[in-house]
Each structure stands twice: as structure tokens, then as C-alpha cells.
Scaffold this motif. Structure first.
Motif, PDB file in Angstrom:
ATOM      1  N   ARG A 138      48.111  17.100  30.771  1.00 17.06           N
ATOM      2  CA  ARG A 138      48.416  15.999  31.696  1.00 17.06           C
ATOM      3  C   ARG A 138      47.135  15.320  32.169  1.00 17.06           C
ATOM      4  NH1 ARG A 138      53.271  18.750  35.399  1.00 17.06           N
ATOM      5  NH2 ARG A 138      54.805  18.894  33.695  1.00 17.06           N
ATOM      6  N   ARG A 139      46.096  16.095  32.371  1.00 11.33           N
ATOM      7  CA  ARG A 139      44.816  15.494  32.777  1.00 11.33           C
ATOM      8  C   ARG A 139      44.229  14.670  31.638  1.00 11.33           C
ATOM      9  NH1 ARG A 139      43.131  14.608  37.924  1.00 11.33           N
ATOM     10  NH2 ARG A 139      40.988  13.899  37.802  1.00 11.33           N
ATOM     11  N   ARG A 140      44.374  15.183  30.420  1.00  6.83           N
ATOM     12  CA  ARG A 140      43.890  14.433  29.263  1.00  6.83           C
ATOM     13  C   ARG A 140      44.616  13.101  29.154  1.00  6.83           C
ATOM     14  NH1 ARG A 140      46.112  13.213  24.692  1.00  6.83           N
ATOM     15  NH2 ARG A 140      44.876  12.803  22.802  1.00  6.83           N
ATOM     16  N   ARG A 141      45.930  13.102  29.407  1.00  6.10           N
ATOM     17  CA  ARG A 141      46.704  11.861  29.357  1.00  6.10           C
ATOM     18  C   ARG A 141      46.176  10.857  30.381  1.00  6.10           C
ATOM     19  NH1 ARG A 141      52.965  12.473  30.402  1.00  6.10           N
ATOM     20  NH2 ARG A 141      52.138  13.192  32.397  1.00  6.10           N
ATOM     21  N   LEU A 142      45.834  11.342  31.572  1.00  4.10           N
ATOM     22  CA  LEU A 142      45.260  10.452  32.586  1.00  4.10           C
ATOM     23  C   LEU A 142      43.930   9.883  32.107  1.00  4.10           C
ATOM     24  CD1 LEU A 142      45.111   9.235  35.443  1.00  4.10           C
ATOM     25  CD2 LEU A 142      44.090  11.397  36.207  1.00  4.10           C
ATOM     26  N   ALA A 143      43.104  10.736  31.487  1.00  5.32           N
ATOM     27  CA  ALA A 143      41.801  10.272  30.996  1.00  5.32           C
ATOM     28  C   ALA A 143      41.975   9.218  29.911  1.00  5.32           C
ATOM     29  CB  ALA A 143      40.996  11.456  30.472  1.00  5.32           C
ATOM     30  N   ILE A 144      42.912   9.433  28.992  1.00  2.00           N
ATOM     31  CA  ILE A 144      43.127   8.478  27.904  1.00  2.00           C
ATOM     32  C   ILE A 144      43.646   7.156  28.454  1.00  2.00           C
ATOM     33  CG2 ILE A 144      44.502   8.006  25.847  1.00  2.00           C
ATOM     34  CD1 ILE A 144      42.172   9.939  25.436  1.00  2.00           C
ATOM     35  N   ARG A 145      44.562   7.219  29.411  1.00  2.00           N
ATOM     36  CA  ARG A 145      45.079   5.985  30.001  1.00  2.00           C
ATOM     37  C   ARG A 145      43.974   5.218  30.719  1.00  2.00           C
ATOM     38  NH1 ARG A 145      50.944   8.039  32.466  1.00  2.00           N
ATOM     39  NH2 ARG A 145      52.037   8.113  30.450  1.00  2.00           N
ATOM     40  N   SER A 146      43.079   5.944  31.363  1.00  2.00           N
ATOM     41  CA  SER A 146      41.959   5.276  32.044  1.00  2.00           C
ATOM     42  C   SER A 146      41.027   4.622  31.028  1.00  2.00           C
ATOM     43  CB  SER A 146      41.191   6.300  32.890  1.00  2.00           C
ATOM     44  OG  SER A 146      42.027   6.888  33.861  1.00  2.00           O
ATOM     45  N   VAL A 147      40.790   5.312  29.915  1.00  2.00           N
ATOM     46  CA  VAL A 147      39.934   4.751  28.869  1.00  2.00           C
ATOM     47  C   VAL A 147      40.589   3.518  28.250  1.00  2.00           C
ATOM     48  CG1 VAL A 147      39.018   5.191  26.558  1.00  2.00           C
ATOM     49  CG2 VAL A 147      38.735   6.894  28.353  1.00  2.00           C
ATOM     50  N   VAL A 148      41.908   3.579  28.049  1.00  2.00           N
ATOM     51  CA  VAL A 148      42.621   2.421  27.498  1.00  2.00           C
ATOM     52  C   VAL A 148      42.498   1.224  28.440  1.00  2.00           C
ATOM     53  CG1 VAL A 148      44.908   1.515  26.955  1.00  2.00           C
ATOM     54  CG2 VAL A 148      44.231   3.761  26.108  1.00  2.00           C
ATOM     55  N   ALA A 149      42.619   1.481  29.739  1.00  2.00           N
ATOM     56  CA  ALA A 149      42.476   0.391  30.711  1.00  2.00           C
ATOM     57  C   ALA A 149      41.078  -0.215  30.644  1.00  2.00           C
ATOM     58  CB  ALA A 149      42.772   0.906  32.118  1.00  2.00           C
ATOM     59  N   PHE A 150      40.054   0.664  30.553  1.00  2.00           N
ATOM     60  CA  PHE A 150      38.685   0.167  30.430  1.00  2.00           C
ATOM     61  C   PHE A 150      38.502  -0.617  29.138  1.00  2.00           C
ATOM     62  CE2 PHE A 150      34.672   1.013  28.211  1.00  2.00           C
ATOM     63  CZ  PHE A 150      33.801   0.276  29.004  1.00  2.00           C
ATOM     64  N   ALA A 151      39.068  -0.085  28.025  1.00  2.00           N
ATOM     65  CA  ALA A 151      38.906  -0.739  26.731  1.00  2.00           C
ATOM     66  C   ALA A 151      39.555  -2.123  26.730  1.00  2.00           C
ATOM     67  CB  ALA A 151      39.507   0.133  25.624  1.00  2.00           C
ATOM     68  N   LEU A 152      40.725  -2.233  27.346  1.00  2.00           N
ATOM     69  CA  LEU A 152      41.393  -3.531  27.411  1.00  2.00           C
ATOM     70  C   LEU A 152      40.566  -4.529  28.209  1.00  2.00           C
ATOM     71  CD1 LEU A 152      45.126  -2.488  27.926  1.00  2.00           C
ATOM     72  CD2 LEU A 152      44.100  -3.525  25.894  1.00  2.00           C
ATOM     73  N   THR A 153      40.021  -4.059  29.326  1.00  2.00           N
ATOM     74  CA  THR A 153      39.185  -4.944  30.146  1.00  2.00           C
ATOM     75  C   THR A 153      37.945  -5.387  29.385  1.00  2.00           C
ATOM     76  OG1 THR A 153      39.946  -3.803  32.135  1.00  2.00           O
ATOM     77  CG2 THR A 153      37.957  -5.145  32.339  1.00  2.00           C
ATOM     78  N   TYR A 154      37.301  -4.399  28.728  1.00  2.00           N
ATOM     79  CA  TYR A 154      36.095  -4.701  27.961  1.00  2.00           C
ATOM     80  C   TYR A 154      36.391  -5.676  26.821  1.00  2.00           C
ATOM     81  CZ  TYR A 154      32.855  -3.988  24.089  1.00  2.00           C
ATOM     82  OH  TYR A 154      32.006  -4.180  23.026  1.00  2.00           O
ATOM     83  N   ASN A 155      37.471  -5.414  26.083  1.00  2.00           N
ATOM     84  CA  ASN A 155      37.809  -6.259  24.939  1.00  2.00           C
ATOM     85  C   ASN A 155      38.168  -7.679  25.357  1.00  2.00           C
ATOM     86  OD1 ASN A 155      37.322  -4.377  22.980  1.00  2.00           O
ATOM     87  ND2 ASN A 155      39.449  -3.742  22.731  1.00  2.00           N
TER      88      ASN A 155
END
Length: 815
Positions: A718-735
Motif C-alpha cells: 500500500r505504501r508502494r502504491r502511494l509512492a507510485i501515485r505520487s511519482v505519476v503526479a510529478f511525472a504528469l506535471t513535469y511532462n
């Protein structure tokens, strides 16, 4: 069971429950035996190196008699292959290695063998290379001695391209990336195009990028093409598309002399980073798979009764006669030629032995437990037999989330449409083909999923390292993403919730026996496969009184006991007719000792079930055992009626799991009778046990006797899922930001070369930080439990309800 009632084994560091009159130092007789051998052999440095690392309990492995005929043939071949005077070398697979101390112990013990030169052990791959002087070393005896320390050796098997192949690609791509950056840097620092070596520098960068594409890019391209041929969108597709377009655009820019299109350094570095992330992921999975080997693999050949060489099971036809040795599996339903005893543990999951008379039928999957060899006649073909169906494993796949595939397809389509539209718009506005291509290529470059390509493998690696601290090892891609959705945990009983082996409750009578009685007890139990006999043999062996049956005639009467005459004295181990104990040990009919055994819950089982309830996870119990025994275990765990089922066949288990599953189930089982339920569950886990049927099929396996890993790995997922979702949010913002710059015509190779590693650094920090912050989970009392500090080796130093569905089988087990 409260945690303060648990002890920790002095040899393997496995937690085990405190019992009245029980051993308070070791979890099993095997660990006690190996501990004594290490201390008496002057190998104490093993424990200094090991520290508090948890290893696999030895259990009965140290006392088992193994057939090493296969090794004798390999040794003879290795010695014949070398010229006189040269040392012989042989590579073998080895299991049981859990830390650096295990490597030291293996190599130290082998080095003491007469004629031995050295052993070189690869712990990650589970392989050892032995070298010795030809004719001067008994390699078979050396391997038997190492088995006595709790390590198992086998043929080397096949080595796939896997992590090893990726490692070779990664090393070369690292060199190509460094070359590309080194020969591109002068242009970024202002080297004029007319400089005499400018063309040479660009050519070296182009060749380096081409080689990186050939070795590294081809890996992602080939996997993407294979997936597309099967109508699937693979996560490697955006990576393959990005590097292909960037490399193609760079080649065009190089030929056309258009500098804004030169992204050779980006291509080489990007391929290296993506390959590095994939290698990290594959290496973690490969290490977990190679740490594990099945003690008893299911058969793939049979031995014809006429003495002909072994043949593939696919050639076994109805009416074909074949022979089995003690401990081997019956591959297909067969007629027994002479009365023999067979174990049904693989079928029922319980320790049930049956004597089948001549002419009776031994079911597929039963285990021959007699002495010597026996003959059987097949009644069916291998294809379609129960064992074939149970052990069949589907071809490994990526097991991707359908939502992720849809997201990837939509993302790729959007990037291509926007990129082409931007190229058309810029060409219409400026009439400059190079400028239009530069905008499109720059958009494709900055839209490559570098962040996700690094974050996903890194998250899996950190999660796996943290799970290993609890003794749990995932071995399937996509496991962590599926586990995060778990809302129902389904247990088998025997061997999963319970230890599945008789545990001596009171050692008092055993410790009071004299040397002659211990020797006799060792002799009459050494050849018996009965669980009680095996348990007592291990206990006696741990006291240093090991004696094989030798030329003593040991007779065993099914359902009664074993007896033998030693030195004119009749010794026997029999069932207690008064049921005051489980077994009586007698001398000439006079009781010498009474032994009582228990099959207790695994340590922390009750606490983990309570923990799962606090985490919002429902718990179910499915067993093939009697209703009264299942009910007793369910009540110990605080499970209500309707959450457990008894007398369930493999098909019934699978049906119940299928009805419960909403892509949110985790099934924990250990026997062939659980295999069909494994197929129906969303995630699966199994303990490392003696037979190991499901260890190669499970998503995760765990060491030791405790279930303390279970809530921990779900919390990690569950913590990994939170980390991946946070990375996806960052990646979308960056892209979005980078794409805006590219569409405005402001992106250039230098800016892309800076942004890509910068985004990767932020992604790594975000992933590692969020996963490291999730090191605690609620304890049963509502407090926060301390982070587990046990390490499984110096190589792991990363931071770290539908209850009504079962009502028809409970409470009385009627169906």
C-alpha cells in the motif's frame, strides 16, 4: 499469541513460541544439531558474520538420506574432462543461502575436505563452483556434509538471459552513454562547427548512440513488438517509441547538418537509465527465485519396470508398468502390484498414510512410503492426470494491470497526435521542415516516461528488500501492484496456519533415556517415514546419538508402530493404547518413555489475523481436514462461523476462492491440494516446506515459521502504491511543463540533457523517501510496532466481505 511469548532461535533467528517444557533455544532439532556442529567444528565465525540475520530453519534436512547418484556421474565426467595434473571443476546449484555468513560457511567447510581446492559461491544466482584435485577428493561426501549444515545441492539447471543478460547489456550501454556525453559536451560548451574535430566528435556520439540502441534499445523494442503481435500494449512501448523517434530524428539532423535535432547523448543516456531500472527489477526477482529450490520436484520421467532407461512422463500410457523408490510420487492413478503404504499429504494436505493392498489403486499425487522399490501399473496417461493438472504452471507473463495498459495506450496516442499536430502547425507557420521536425522530436524526447521507467523498478526493489527483512520474498512481476488491492486473505490450515509437523511437547522422558535406549530409538526411527518417527529421529540426532538401522531388521506395522531387536532386546515405538500420549517407547514390553506431540499454530498467527482485521482485510480459512480440527483453529484465531470451511476438496477450494475474488484475494497455501485455489486467487503465497510443490508457482514465498511478514508486506504494498501515485503526479506535471516548452519551440538538446537526469533524481528521491517513511504499521494493541531490524544478509542494505460464501461448509463441515 502475544509477542512477548515468542523466542528466537539461536541458529537461524526464526521466532518460535515458548512452550512448557519445550526447547527455549532452538526452533527445531535440525537447528540444534547444526548449531552444535558449528561450535564443535570451530566455525563460530559464522555467527559473527551472520549477526541477527534470519535464515531458513534446518528442520529435518540435516538428517535426511539423499540419493547422490546423479552427482557421482557428474564428478566422474568433470574429472574425465580435465587433463592429468589439472584440477577438476564442477558447477552446482545450491539453496539455503540467506546471507554472507552462509557463503563463508559453505566455502570454509568444503576447504577442509581432503583434496579440495576451493568453492566459489554466487549467492545471488544460487550457484557454486567446486574445484578439487582429481582422484583426491570425495565430492559426494563433501556435499553430504554440507547438507548436514542445512544446504541443498543439485544439478546446475538452465540459465536464462534474465538479469545476467541484462547486466551485460547494462555495462556496455553505460560505456556508450559516457562516450556520447563526453563527445557531445564540447558542442554544449561552445565548440564551433568549423573546428577540425567537430565532425569526428559528432560521429563518435552517433556511433555510441547507435550501439546503445542496438544493445539496449532493441531489448525494449523487441518486447513491445511481441506484445503488439498478441494485441497487448506493453509498458515498454512508450520507451521503445521515444528512443526510436529520438534516434531517427538525430540521424536525420546529423545527415542534414541541423544541430537542433541532435539528441544522440539523450538517446544513449536514456537507454542506459531504462535498462538500469529493468536490470534492478529483474535482479531482485532472480535473486528471490534462485534463493529457493524445491526439495522434491514433481517428476518428469518414469522408470519402466523392465529395467529400461527412464523415459518422459508423456510416454507413460495406460497399462504401462513402472517402478518407484521410497519418497517418490505416483505420477498417474495406478494399480498397486504388491501391498504398499502411500502418503496422501499432496492430495488432502494432511499427514494421512494409507496401506493399499495388491490390486488397489494408488491415486495420482500420492507418495510411496515403503522400503526399497515397488511396482505399479498405470491406469491413465500423464496428460490430464491429477498431478499433471495440479503442477502445471502457465507460461510466465507480465501480468499487467488492464488499467495501466489503457493508460499507456492513451498516453502514446495523445503524444503522437500532439507531436504531429505541432509539426504541421510549425511548418505551416514557418515553412521550415527542420524547425517543424525539431519541435516534434523534442516533444517526443521530453515525453519519454523516464520517471516511471526508473521509479517502478526502484519501488519494487525497495519493497522487496523491506519484505526480505520479514522473511518474505516476491518472485513475480506485477506482484506488488496486485497485492496493494488485497482485501481478503484466505488460508489453508495444515502447513500454512499450523506448522504441519509434530512438535515434541515435553522433552523430559527423552532426556532421561540412557545411551543404549537413545541408540535403539535412533535405529528404529531412522528408516521410518512416519511424521512421529521423523520428529523423534531429529530430536535424538540433535543429542548426538545418531545411529542408522544398519543390518538391524526393523519391522513396521501400519497403524501400530515400529520395532526391532538390538543386542537381544526388543525395542518398539508404538501408539499408546490408553491415548495418554501419542507414542510409547518400550524395552521388552516395559515402558521406557512416553512422547506427546502437538501441531501448533505458527508463531504470530493470531496476532497477524487480528492485525489484518485492523487493516480492513477479511480473513478466511479453507481446509481438507475434519470440521472439529478446523473449528478449533478458527476459534483460536477469533474467526466467526461462515469464515471457515472443512472437508473441502481442491475443486471446492478453488470454487470458493473464485466466488470471493474481486481481484482482491491473497491465498496462502502449501500443498498440491491448494494448487487450483492458487489459480483462482489474485495473489498467492506459500511457505518454504519439505515438498515445495507451490514454491515455484507462488507470487511470494516466506522463510521460517512465523506469519509476522503478512501484515507487513500488505502495508509495504500500500505504501508502494502511494509512492507510485505520487511519482505519476510529478511525472504528469513535469511532462506538461516540458511539453509546453517543446511546443513553444524553446526545447533544445542541452536543455533536454539537463532535464532528463534532473527528473530522474527527483523521482528516485520521491520513491525512496515515501517508501522509507512507511516502515511502521499498527501493532495489535493499537500502538506502533518497532521496525524489524533483522537483515537477511549484507547484500540487503537499501532503506527500508462476503462471509456468507462459506456458510455451506461450516460449522459442522456439511456440504
Amino acid at each position: 499469541m502475544s509477542r512477548h511469548a515468542e523466542l528466537r532461535c539461536e541458529h537461524c533467528a526464526t521466532p518460535f513460541p515458548r512452550k512448557a517444557g519445550g526447547d527455549t533455544r532452538f526452533c527445531c532439532a535440525g537447528c540444534r544439531y547444526v548449531y552444535r556442529m558449528i561450535r564443535e567444528g570451530g566455525l563460530d565465525q559464522f555467527y559473527d558474520i551472520k549477526g541477527r540475520a534470519q535464515t531458513r530453519p534446518v528442520e529435518s534436512l540435516a538428517f535426511e538420506v539423499r540419493d547422490y547418484a546423479w552427482l557421482e556421474d557428474m564428478v566422474a565426467g568433470a574429472e574425465a574432462a580435465e587433463e592429468e595434473g589439472n584440477p577438476a571443476r564442477l558447477e552446482l546449484s545450491v539453496t539455503g543461502i540467506s546471507c554472507a555468513a552462509c557463503v563463508w560457511l559453505l566455502e570454509s567447510v568444503f576447504a577442509r575436505e581432503p583434496g579440495a581446492i576451493a568453492m566459489h559461491t554466487d549467492a545471488a544466482q544460487g550457484r557454486a563452483v567446486l574445484s578439487w584435485r582429481k582422484g583426491g577428493c570425495s565430492v559426494v561426501d563433501a556435499v553430504r556434509r554440507l547438507q548436514g549444515f542445512g544446504y541443498e545441492f543439485g544439478p546446475p539447471g538452465e540459465q536464462g538471459d534474465g538479469a545476467a543478460g541484462l547486466g551485460q547489456r547494462l555495462g556496455l550501454c553505460a560505456a556508450f552513454a559516457m562516450n556520447a556525453m563526453a563527445f557531445t559536451l564540447p558542442r554544449y560548451l561552445g565548440m564551433p562547427p568549423e573546428f577540425s574535430l567537430a565532425g569526428v566528435f559528432e560521429m563518435v556520439a552517433a556511433v555510441s548512440a547507435a550501439l546503445a540502441m542496438l544493445l539496449g534499445g532493441s531489448y525494449f523494442i523487441a518486447r513491445s513488438v511481441r506484445a503488439l503481435r498478441h494485441g497487448m500494449v506493453h509498458i515498454d512501448l512508450p520507451i521503445a517509441l521515444g528512443v526510436t523517434l529520438a534516434f531517427g530524428g538525430s540521424l536525420f539532423g546529423w545527415v542534414a547538418g541541423y544541430e537542433p535535432l541532435l539528441y544522440f547523448d539523450f538517446v544513449a543516456v536514456f537507454v542506459f537509465l531504462m535498462l538500469g531500472g529493468r536490470w534492478l527489477q529483474e535482479r531482485s526477482l532472480a535473486r528471490n527465485r534462485n534463493r529457493l529450490a524445491e526439495r522434491y520436484g514433481h517428476p518428469d520421467t518414469f522408470r519402466p519396470a523392465d529395467g529400461a532407461p527412464a523415459r518422459p512422463l508423456e510416454q507413460l500410457e495406460p497399462g504401462g508398468a513402472y517402478r518407484l523408490r521410497a519418497g517418490e510420487l505416483v505420477p498417474v492413478a495406478s494399480t498397486v502390484v504388491e501391498e504398499s503404504r502411500f502418503g496422501m499429504a499432496w492430495i488432502s494436505g494432511e499427514a494421512d498414510d494409507q496401506a493399499i493392498p495388491a490390486g488397489g489403486i494408488a491415486p495420482s499425487g500420492s507418495v510411496y512410503l515403503g522400503e526399497g522399490e515397488t511396482s505399479l501399473v498405470a491406469r491413465e496417461a500423464w496428460a490430464g492426470s491429477v498431478l499433471q493438472r495440479l503442477v502445471h504452471q502457465p507460461a510466465p507473463g507480465e501480468m499487467q494491470d488492464r488499467g495501466l495498459r489503457g493508460l499507456i495506450a492513451g498516453y502514446i496516442g495523445l503524444v503522437i497526435i500532439v507531436g504531429l499536430s505541432a509539426a504541421v502547425w510549425w511548418f505551416a507557420r514557418t515553412g521550415d521542415v527542420g524547425r517543424a521536425l525539431q519541435v516534434a522530436i523534442s516533444l517526443f524526447v521530453v515525453s519519454c516516461p523516464c520517471a516511471l521507467g526508473v521509479a517502478l523498478p526502484l519501488a519494487d526493489r525497495i519493497a522487496s528488500a523491506r519484505a526480505a527483512r520479514s522473511g518474505a520474498y516476491p518472485q513475480r512481476r506485477g506482484f506488488w501492484g496486485r497485492l496493494a488491492r488485497t482485501r481478503k486473505v484466505i488460508f489453508d490450515k495444515t502447513g500454512t496456519l499450523t506448522l504441519g509437523r509434530p512438535v515434541l511437547v515435553d522433552r523430559g522422558d527423552l532426556d532421561s533415556l540412557g545411551a543404549d535406549a537413545l541408540a535403539a530409538l535412533s535405529a528404529i526411527t531412522s528408516a521410518s517415514p512416519h511424521p512421529v518417527s521423523r520428529a523423534l529421529f531429529g530430536e535424538v540426532a540433535a543429542l548426538g546419538a545418531v545411529r542408522g538401522a544398519g543390518d538391524i531388521e526393523v519391522t513396521e506395522e501400519v497403524g501400530v508402530g515400529v520395532r526391532a531387536r538390538v543386542g537381544g532386546v526388543l525395542w518398539s515405538l508404538e501408539r499408546d493404547p490408553d491415548a495418554g500420549s501419542d507414542a510409547l517407547f518400550t524395552r521388552d514390553g516395559q515402558v521406557e518413555a512416553r512422547f506427546t506431540f502437538a501441531d501448533s499454530l505458527r508463531p504470530s498467527a493470531a496476532a497477524e489475523v487480528a492485525m489484518l482485521g485492523k487493516m480492513g482485510v477479511e480473513v478466511f480459512l479453507m481446509s481438507g481436514d475434519r470440521a472439529d480440527k478446523v473449528r478449533a483453529v478458527a476459534h483460536q484465531l477469533g474467526m466467526t462461523e461462515g469464515r471457515w470451511g472443512a472437508r473441502m476438496s481442491p475443486d471446492e477450494k478453488a470454487g470458493r476462492v473464485a466466488r470471493l475474488d474481486r481481484r482482491d484475494t491473497l491465498f496462502v497455501g502449501d500443498g498440491a491440494n491448494d494448487s487450483l485455489a492458487f489459480d483462482a486467487a489474485h495473489c498467492t503465497a506459500t511457505p518454504v516446506d519439505d515438498f515445495g510443490l507451490l514454491q515455484g508457482k507462488a507470487d511470494l514465498y516466506f522463510l521460517g515459521r512465523s506469519l509476522g511478514w503478512l501484515g507487513e508486506v500488505i502495508a509495504i504494498a500500500r505504501r508502494r502504491r502511494l509512492a507510485i501515485r505520487s511519482v505519476v503526479a510529478f511525472a504528469l506535471t513535469y511532462n506538461l511543463c516540458a511539453a509546453g516548452v517543446a511546443l513553444a519551440g524553446g526545447m533544445n538538446p542541452l536543455l533536454a540533457a539537463v532535464l532528463m537526469p534532473l527528473s530522474s533524481v527527483v523521482t528516485v528521491a520521491l520513491t525512496a523517501g515515501l517508501l522509507a517513511a512507511g516502515g511502521r504499521r499498527p501493532a495489535p494493541g493499537g500502538e506502533v510496532s518497532p521496525r524489524r531490524a533483522d537483515r537477511l544478509g549484507d547484500h540487503l542494505h537499501l532503506p527500508l466481505a462476503d462471509a456468507g460464501l462459506l456458510r455451506e461448509t461450516g460449522p459442522a463441515g456439511e456440504r
